[in-house]
Design an enzyme around this catalytic site. Structure first.
Site, short mmCIF file in Angstrom:
data_model
loop_
_atom_site.label_atom_id
_atom_site.label_comp_id
_atom_site.label_asym_id
_atom_site.label_seq_id
_atom_site.Cartn_x
_atom_site.Cartn_y
_atom_site.Cartn_z
N ASP A 132 74.78 36.45 67.36
CA ASP A 132 74.54 36.54 65.79
C ASP A 132 75.56 37.57 65.17
O ASP A 132 76.65 38.39 65.64
CB ASP A 132 73.21 37.30 65.72
CG ASP A 132 72.58 37.06 64.86
OD1 ASP A 132 71.03 36.32 65.12
OD2 ASP A 132 72.47 37.73 63.09
N ARG A 183 58.27 30.01 74.82
CA ARG A 183 58.37 30.10 75.95
C ARG A 183 58.36 28.61 76.08
O ARG A 183 59.07 28.22 78.08
CB ARG A 183 57.09 29.84 76.11
CG ARG A 183 56.14 31.43 76.21
CD ARG A 183 54.85 31.38 76.42
NE ARG A 183 54.50 32.58 76.60
CZ ARG A 183 52.74 33.41 75.56
NH1 ARG A 183 51.93 32.30 75.24
NH2 ARG A 183 52.49 34.38 75.88
N PHE A 232 72.23 32.28 67.65
CA PHE A 232 71.61 32.44 66.56
C PHE A 232 71.03 33.44 66.68
O PHE A 232 69.23 32.83 66.55
CB PHE A 232 72.09 31.65 65.52
CG PHE A 232 72.43 31.00 64.78
CD1 PHE A 232 73.53 31.12 63.62
CD2 PHE A 232 73.19 29.63 65.96
CE1 PHE A 232 74.52 30.68 62.89
CE2 PHE A 232 74.11 28.54 65.08
CZ PHE A 232 74.13 28.90 64.00
N CYS A 249 65.24 24.62 60.47
CA CYS A 249 64.66 25.29 59.56
C CYS A 249 64.81 24.21 58.32
O CYS A 249 64.07 25.09 57.24
CB CYS A 249 64.56 26.67 59.53
SG CYS A 249 65.38 27.29 59.54
N ASN A 294 80.51 35.26 63.98
CA ASN A 294 79.91 34.19 63.81
C ASN A 294 80.39 33.15 64.53
O ASN A 294 81.18 32.56 64.96
CB ASN A 294 81.22 33.95 62.03
CG ASN A 294 80.89 32.81 61.23
OD1 ASN A 294 80.18 31.64 61.97
ND2 ASN A 294 81.07 32.49 60.18
N ALA A 295 78.96 32.61 64.39
CA ALA A 295 78.40 31.39 65.44
C ALA A 295 79.81 30.27 65.65
O ALA A 295 80.11 29.70 66.57
CB ALA A 295 77.84 30.49 65.65
N1 SAH Z 1 66.85 32.14 67.39
C1 SAH Z 1 65.77 33.75 66.30
C2 SAH Z 1 65.98 33.52 65.44
C3 SAH Z 1 66.87 32.76 64.34
S1 SAH Z 1 67.35 33.36 63.06
C4 SAH Z 1 64.55 33.50 67.13
O1 SAH Z 1 63.73 32.55 67.51
O2 SAH Z 1 63.66 34.82 66.73
C5 SAH Z 1 68.81 32.44 62.15
C6 SAH Z 1 69.69 33.91 62.91
O3 SAH Z 1 70.86 33.70 62.51
C7 SAH Z 1 69.62 35.12 61.68
O4 SAH Z 1 69.48 36.33 63.01
C8 SAH Z 1 70.61 35.41 61.56
O5 SAH Z 1 71.70 36.99 61.33
C9 SAH Z 1 71.76 34.71 62.23
N2 SAH Z 1 73.31 33.52 61.30
C10 SAH Z 1 73.28 33.14 60.18
N3 SAH Z 1 74.40 33.16 59.82
C11 SAH Z 1 74.93 33.00 60.95
C12 SAH Z 1 76.40 32.68 61.34
N4 SAH Z 1 77.06 32.11 60.84
N5 SAH Z 1 76.63 33.39 62.73
C13 SAH Z 1 76.13 33.85 63.39
N6 SAH Z 1 75.13 34.40 63.04
C14 SAH Z 1 74.64 34.04 62.13
#
Ligand code: SAH
Length: 395
Positions: free
Chosen positions: A248, A210, A226, A337, A276-277
């Protein structure tokens, strides 16, 4: 017969005195009596003074986790009272929220007990032997205090291995008939607490969704990197973003985010990219893409202290790319985190990346875990999530 006890090494000036809850095996001179893993025992210093009482585990490197500094009967009434206090706190800080963490381990002075509520479904996790042995009693207390229709155990966390506990996952009470539709923040999410690939939802971000959405102005272009189930991106779309792209690497995150967007009725302004990000950001940066709001919320890149340097390189790379892609006046909302990386170190890394990107940043917000994930002041391990919002100034 006196209560079994561990006696601390004479050398140890123990952090229990300043309010921490853990005693490591290396700090113990001897064990008195014959405690069994899961028992509540006393902790004494070399001079025989009792400092605290807590769960004993002969297998774990953390031999004792303190429950109290006062001698009590550690019976059902004790645990009922602690759980009732935890729930009362959530009723105060997140009133009327159908999804929230009801009990958060050390943060509620219940080391090893995690309870998440998704409407009338409650999910329990036990990460210490002391809690695991009392699971049936705890489920009874939760039934009495929360009246859930379904209680699920997700005792398949890897950390249970350190406590010598087996993996279990299943329905303890009621009938679980498949994925739930739960409202968290201002949108409905698909969530299956039994899905082995997921651990439900990132409830710790519900307040930040929010807060970040409040930065959205009509028509903004938003990148949610992500994204998991799209918490940031779908809230941004609901707040009026012109277009959101959510990224993601997990296919089930992407299908979940697509469902979240559909339920929020923003599908026409919400697109996804499974990948992959690191690769996607590189590709977008090279192509000269521009966004007005970029959210970076990666998983913990470091599970151990030794991995911090590599993690910092990873953080810097994605920040550098994101900062280069922000339009003038654009905002970066970024989270870490990893509790091995302090808020200060994280902020320094952003400054470094901004210098390399040639951008001037103003820090406009500081974020943390939602209040249902409280931090016990003297236990730094209970604080892990931090975040900032920065605006790119025309400097
Ligand atoms: N932003 C989300 C929480 C993210 S948790 C929320 O607010 O609810 C981290 C996420 O990153 C997971 O969904 C996981 O699948 C993803 N992830 C992990 N490594 C990654 C990568 N290299 N590239 C893209 N996504 C990735």
């Amino acid at each position: 017969m006196s209560t079994p006890a561990v006696v601390l090494n004479r050398k140890v000036t123990h952090r229990l005195l300043t309010g921490h809850l853990w005693v490591y095996s290396s700090e113990i001179e001897r064990v008195e009596g014959a405690p069994v893993t899961g028992d509540v025992i006393a902790v004494r210093d070399g001079s025989g003074r009792t400092l605290a009482w807590g769960f004993y585990n002969s297998t774990s490197k953390i031999t004792v986790r303190v429950l109290s500094r006062q001698e009590r009967s550690f019976d059902e009434a004790f645990f009922r009272s602690r759980i009732a206090d935890a729930i009362a706190y959530r009723d105060q800080v997140l009133p009327g929220h159908p999804a929230r963490r009801l009990v958060s381990s050390e943060g509620d002075l219940l080391p090893g007990l995690i309870v998440d509520q998704y409407g009338d479904t409650v999910v329990v996790q036990c990460t210490t032997a002391g809690i695991d042995r009392r699971l049936t009693m705890i489920v009874g207390i939760l039934q009495e205090l929360v009246h859930p229709r379904v209680v699920i155990e997700r005792n398949d966390l890897s950390v249970r291995g350190y406590e010598g506990l087996p993996h279990r996952r299943g329905v303890l009470v009621g009938d679980h008939t498949g994925p739930l539709r739960v409202r968290v923040g201002d949108v409905d999410f698909p969530c299956d607490p039994l899905d082995p690939h997921k651990t439900g939802l990132y409830l710790d971000q519900q307040v930040s969704w929010r807060q970040v959405a409040s930065l959205v102005r009509p028509g903004m272009r938003v990148l949610d990197v992500f994204c998991h189930l799209g918490g940031f991106g779908v809230h941004a779309a609901k707040a009026g973003a012109g277009e959101v792209l959510a990224i993601d690497s997990a296919a089930d995150s992407i299908s979940g985010a697509t469902q979240t967007a559909a339920w929020a009725d923003v599908s026409e302004r919400f697109a996804t990219r499974c990948g992959n990000a690191f690769d996607v950001l590189k590709e977008f940066d090279s192509a000269g893409a521009r966004y007005d709001l970029i959210v970076l919320d990666p998983p913990s890149f470091t599970r151990t202290r030794d991995a911090v340097e590599g993690a910092m390189r990873g953080y810097k790379e994605i920040h550098l790319r994101a900062l280069r892609m922000l339009s003038p006046g654009g905002v970066l909302a970024t989270f870490s985190c990893s509790h091995h990386i302090s808020a200060h170190a994280f902020g320094e890394m952003v400054i470094d990346a901004a210098a390399d990107a040639g951008r001037t940043l103003r820090r406009e917000a500081i974020y943390g875990a939602s209040p249902d994930h409280p931090v016990l002041a003297a236990v730094p391990e209970s604080e892990y999530l931090k975040g900032f919002a920065y605006r790119v100034l025309d400097g």
